[in-house]
Design a protein around this motif. Structure first.
Motif, PDB file in Angstrom:
ATOM      1  N   ALA A  41       0.844  -1.197   0.000  1.00  0.00           N
ATOM      2  CA  ALA A  41       0.000   0.000   0.000  1.00  0.00           C
ATOM      3  C   ALA A  41       0.881   1.249   0.000  1.00  0.00           C
ATOM      4  O   ALA A  41       1.879   1.315   0.721  1.00  0.00           O
ATOM      5  N   PRO A  42       0.539   2.233  -0.823  1.00  0.00           N
ATOM      6  CA  PRO A  42       1.362   3.451  -0.880  1.00  0.00           C
ATOM      7  C   PRO A  42       1.328   4.195   0.448  1.00  0.00           C
ATOM      8  O   PRO A  42       0.290   4.316   1.084  1.00  0.00           O
ATOM      9  N   GLN A  43       2.468   4.649   0.873  1.00  0.00           N
ATOM     10  CA  GLN A  43       2.569   5.405   2.109  1.00  0.00           C
ATOM     11  C   GLN A  43       2.341   6.889   1.823  1.00  0.00           C
ATOM     12  O   GLN A  43       2.745   7.405   0.780  1.00  0.00           O
ATOM     13  N   PRO A  44       1.677   7.572   2.749  1.00  0.00           N
ATOM     14  CA  PRO A  44       1.452   9.005   2.531  1.00  0.00           C
ATOM     15  C   PRO A  44       2.771   9.775   2.484  1.00  0.00           C
ATOM     16  O   PRO A  44       3.709   9.470   3.218  1.00  0.00           O
ATOM     17  N   ILE A  45       2.815  10.740   1.600  1.00  0.00           N
ATOM     18  CA  ILE A  45       4.008  11.561   1.445  1.00  0.00           C
ATOM     19  C   ILE A  45       3.929  12.743   2.397  1.00  0.00           C
ATOM     20  O   ILE A  45       2.948  13.492   2.407  1.00  0.00           O
ATOM     21  N   ALA A  46       4.968  12.925   3.180  1.00  0.00           N
ATOM     22  CA  ALA A  46       5.008  14.052   4.111  1.00  0.00           C
ATOM     23  C   ALA A  46       5.342  15.323   3.337  1.00  0.00           C
ATOM     24  O   ALA A  46       6.358  15.385   2.633  1.00  0.00           O
ATOM     25  N   VAL A  47       4.499  16.295   3.444  1.00  0.00           N
ATOM     26  CA  VAL A  47       4.703  17.568   2.741  1.00  0.00           C
ATOM     27  C   VAL A  47       4.988  18.651   3.770  1.00  0.00           C
ATOM     28  O   VAL A  47       4.196  18.875   4.685  1.00  0.00           O
ATOM     29  N   ASN A  48       6.121  19.290   3.623  1.00  0.00           N
ATOM     30  CA  ASN A  48       6.502  20.366   4.536  1.00  0.00           C
ATOM     31  C   ASN A  48       6.144  21.695   3.895  1.00  0.00           C
ATOM     32  O   ASN A  48       6.689  22.052   2.845  1.00  0.00           O
ATOM     33  N   ILE A  49       5.239  22.422   4.510  1.00  0.00           N
ATOM     34  CA  ILE A  49       4.801  23.694   3.927  1.00  0.00           C
ATOM     35  C   ILE A  49       5.541  24.879   4.531  1.00  0.00           C
ATOM     36  O   ILE A  49       5.334  26.025   4.127  1.00  0.00           O
ATOM     37  N   ASN A  50       6.408  24.602   5.502  1.00  0.00           N
ATOM     38  CA  ASN A  50       7.162  25.684   6.121  1.00  0.00           C
ATOM     39  C   ASN A  50       8.296  26.127   5.205  1.00  0.00           C
ATOM     40  O   ASN A  50       8.866  25.323   4.455  1.00  0.00           O
ATOM     41  N   ALA A  51       8.643  27.389   5.279  1.00  0.00           N
ATOM     42  CA  ALA A  51       9.762  27.893   4.491  1.00  0.00           C
ATOM     43  C   ALA A  51      11.067  27.281   4.986  1.00  0.00           C
ATOM     44  O   ALA A  51      11.166  26.811   6.127  1.00  0.00           O
ATOM     45  N   LEU A  52      12.068  27.248   4.129  1.00  0.00           N
ATOM     46  CA  LEU A  52      13.376  26.771   4.547  1.00  0.00           C
ATOM     47  C   LEU A  52      13.922  27.672   5.648  1.00  0.00           C
ATOM     48  O   LEU A  52      13.648  28.878   5.678  1.00  0.00           O
ATOM     49  N   THR A  53      14.686  27.106   6.526  1.00  0.00           N
ATOM     50  CA  THR A  53      15.354  27.910   7.550  1.00  0.00           C
ATOM     51  C   THR A  53      16.462  28.738   6.888  1.00  0.00           C
ATOM     52  O   THR A  53      16.883  28.434   5.755  1.00  0.00           O
ATOM     53  N   PRO A  54      16.974  29.773   7.565  1.00  0.00           N
ATOM     54  CA  PRO A  54      18.082  30.535   6.978  1.00  0.00           C
ATOM     55  C   PRO A  54      19.279  29.667   6.605  1.00  0.00           C
ATOM     56  O   PRO A  54      19.896  29.885   5.557  1.00  0.00           O
ATOM     57  N   ALA A  55      19.602  28.680   7.442  1.00  0.00           N
ATOM     58  CA  ALA A  55      20.722  27.787   7.126  1.00  0.00           C
ATOM     59  C   ALA A  55      20.422  26.937   5.893  1.00  0.00           C
ATOM     60  O   ALA A  55      21.287  26.727   5.032  1.00  0.00           O
ATOM     61  N   GLU A  56      19.195  26.435   5.787  1.00  0.00           N
ATOM     62  CA  GLU A  56      18.803  25.651   4.618  1.00  0.00           C
ATOM     63  C   GLU A  56      18.767  26.520   3.368  1.00  0.00           C
ATOM     64  O   GLU A  56      19.133  26.076   2.274  1.00  0.00           O
TER      65      GLU A  56
END
Length: 287
Positions: free
Chosen positions: A13-28
Motif C-alpha cells: 500500500a502506498p505510504q502518505p508523502i510528508a509535505v513540509n509547507i514551512n519555508a526553509l530555515t536561513p541555514a537551509e
C-alpha cells in the motif's frame, strides 16, 4: 465459537508523502543559494548568455510596467511610488519563477566563493557574461518597445515619464548613485533569498513583493533596470517626448554609462558584502 480475523494492511500500500509547507530555515536557504551558485558556474557560456538576456528583458518589462502606471499626473507622489514599485515586481517574479540569470541576484555567488566552492575566475566569468547578457536583453526590448510605439501611449505621457525617469537617475552625483546601488541590491538579494526559501510559487511571489516594491519606491538604483530605463529614456527624448523635462539633455550615451558604472559597483557591494558574505558568515562559516 466465532473467529476474529485481524485485517492486515497490504504490504504494498502506498505510504502518505510528508509535505513540509514551512519555508526553509536561513541555514537551509544558505545551502540552496550555494548549490545554485555552483550550478551557475557549470552552465555553458552560450546558455548563460541567453538566460541572462531573458533576465534583462524580464526586468525591462517590469520597468515598462512602472512607467505605464506612474505616467498618470493625477496620482500623488507616495501612492504613485508604491503602485509603481508593485508593478516593477513583475520583472523579478518572471526571473525567479521562469528561470533566468540576473547580474544583481548573482552577487549571492560570493557565498560560494567564501565557502571555497567556486573560484574567483569562475565568479568573474559568470558576472561578465551575465552583465552583458542582461544589457543585450534589455536593449532588444527597448528596440521592440520603440517600434511598437508604446512611448506614445496616454498622449505621449509614457514617453515623457521615461525621459523624466532617466533624467532623474543620470542627474545625480556618482557617489549618490553608488550608495543607492548598495541599498538597492541589499533588498534585491534579500528578495532572492526569500525566493530560495519558499516552498511554492505563491510563497515566492508574495515574499518578494515588498522588498522589490520597497527599493523602487525608495528611489534606489538597480543597474539591470537602468539598462532599460536609461536607453528607453534616450530613445524617447530623441523621438521628441519630454522636451520640457528638466535635465533631459543629460539623457545620452555618456550619461547612461556614467549611471551604470556607479550603480553596478554599488550593486556588487550591496549584494556581495552585505547579504552574500554576511549570511554565509552567520549560517555556513565553521567557527
Amino acid at each position: 465459537m466465532s473467529q476474529q480475523h485481524t485485517k492486515q494492511p497490504a504490504q504494498d500500500a502506498p505510504q502518505p508523502i510528508a509535505v513540509n509547507i514551512n519555508a526553509l530555515t536561513p541555514a537551509e536557504t544558505e545551502e540552496a543559494v550555494e548549490k545554485a551558485g555552483v550550478n551557475k558556474t557549470r552552465m555553458g557560456k552560450r546558455k548563460t548568455f541567453v538566460s541572462a538576456m531573458f533576465a534583462g528583458a524580464f526586468i525591462g518589462f517590469g520597468a515598462l510596467f512602472f512607467l505605464i502606471v506612474t505616467c498618470d499626473p493625477a496620482m500623488t507622489w507616495g501612492p504613485k511610488r508604491f503602485v509603481g514599485g508593485l508593478a516593477f515586481c513583475m520583472g523579478l517574479v518572471l526571473v525567479l519563477c521562469c528561470g533566468a540569470e540576473l547580474f544583481t541576484g548573482n552577487s549571492l555567488m560570493v557565498s560560494d566563493l567564501a565557502a571555497r566552492k567556486i573560484s574567483w575566475t569562475a565568479l568573474a566569468k559568470n558576472w561578465v557574461i551575465v552583465w552583458f547578457g542582461n544589457l543585450v536583453g534589455a536593449l532588444v526590448l527597448v528596440t521592440l518597445i520603440a517600434l511598437a510605439g508604446t512611448m506614445g501611449l496616454n498622449d505621449g505621457a509614457v514617453g515623457a515619464t521615461a525621459v523624466a525617469t532617466a533624467a532623474g537617475k543620470i542627474n545625480l552625483s556618482w557617489g549618490v548613485i553608488f550608495v543607492r546601488g548598495i541599498l538597492c541590491n541589499i533588498l534585491v538579494c534579500l528578495a532572492v533569498r526569500v525566493g530560495f526559501s519558499a516552498r511554492s510559487v505563491g510563497d515566492k511571489v508574495l515574499g518578494i513583493l515588498l522588498p522589490i516594491a520597497g527599493f523602487v519606491a525608495m528611489g534606489f538604483e538597480h543597474c539591470v533596470a537602468n539598462m532599460f530605463f536609461l536607453p528607453i529614456g534616450m530613445v524617447s527624448r530623441l523621438a521628441g517626448y519630454g522636451a520640457d523635462v528638466a535635465g533631459a539633455a543629460a539623457v545620452d550615451l555618456p550619461g547612461i554609462l556614467y549611471n551604470l558604472s556607479a550603480a553596478t559597483l554599488g550593486n556588487i557591494i550591496g549584494g556581495a558584502v552585505f547579504v552574500a558574505w554576511a549570511y554565509w558568515f552567520v549560517n555556513a562559516r565553521k567557527d
